[in-house]
Write an enzyme that holds these catalytic residues in place. Sequence first.
Site, PDB file in Angstrom:
ATOM      1  CD1 TRP A 169      -2.624  -1.678   0.386  1.00  0.00           C
ATOM      2  CD2 TRP A 169      -2.030  -1.935   2.528  1.00  0.00           C
ATOM      3  NE1 TRP A 169      -3.343  -2.731   0.871  1.00  0.00           N
ATOM      4  CE2 TRP A 169      -3.002  -2.921   2.181  1.00  0.00           C
ATOM      5  CE3 TRP A 169      -1.522  -1.920   3.831  1.00  0.00           C
ATOM      6  CZ2 TRP A 169      -3.462  -3.857   3.091  1.00  0.00           C
ATOM      7  CZ3 TRP A 169      -1.973  -2.851   4.728  1.00  0.00           C
ATOM      8  CH2 TRP A 169      -2.943  -3.798   4.371  1.00  0.00           C
TER       9      TRP A 169
ATOM     10  CB  VAL B  11       2.595   0.146   4.600  1.00  0.00           C
ATOM     11  CG1 VAL B  11       3.558  -0.758   5.378  1.00  0.00           C
ATOM     12  CG2 VAL B  11       1.410   0.530   5.477  1.00  0.00           C
ATOM     13  CB  CYS B  12       4.844  -1.794   0.853  1.00  0.00           C
ATOM     14  SG  CYS B  12       4.507  -2.993   2.160  1.00  0.00           S
ATOM     15  N   GLY B  13       4.954   1.616   0.152  1.00  0.00           N
ATOM     16  CA  GLY B  13       5.353   2.654  -0.788  1.00  0.00           C
ATOM     17  C   GLY B  13       6.203   3.716  -0.119  1.00  0.00           C
TER      18      GLY B  13
END
Length: 237
Positions: free
Chosen positions: A138, A141-143
């Site tokens: 997402w 978060v992971c972006g």
Amino acid sequence: MNISNIFKALTLVLPLGLVGANAEAAPAASSLLTPDNHVLLLIDHQPQMAFATRSIDIAELRNNVTGLAKSAQVFDVPTILTTVAADSFSGKIFPEIQAVFPDQVPIDRSTMNTWEDQRVSDAVAETGRKKIVVSALWTEVCGVMPVLSALEQGYEVYFVTDASGGISDEANDRAIERMVQAGARPITWVQYLLELQRDWARGETYAAVMDIAKEHAGGYGLGIFYAETMFHAQEGQ
């Protein structure tokens, strides 16, 4: 033939400034992306992540990230695929992405911050390129975490907003705002495709770019199809 229909089709093509005689090349902005100055990092486009994504329709997300992946593939841009807990929780990478890079095994991680997996940061470093284009689920978060990490280490980072998504509009928008404040540059996937093509006189990639646009670029792609089939028009001709 209905003249008004022809005019409508041309309005989709002409605004891109791509008709008329070629001019001599002038220097372009160094901030522009070229096929040989960046690496593409696709992060966690997996079913479990997509199920909770709310800032973008999932069908649109899948279409956009596939168009992005195909764009990189056409221009031979080094592309790193990475997933999180693919076998135990999140599922395999979207099959349409894997189909673009059928021989590449995504780097599967446990860390939410992709950049903290040494295999990923090493893969980026090995390209020797200082610009990174990122698309992720997402966003918040992971972006945002690898984007901030790469920026601190001296990379120029571009974030593809419409090939990414968050669990809410608020989460997605605040994450993009945070990245931009830190120096990241937001772009969209069609912008990415056309920025790499840059000149319709580049015939070696012209047909592939048109194919990607017709398949994935919505109304613009439909306009290309219409212009080609109705009066054999081409960009730059």
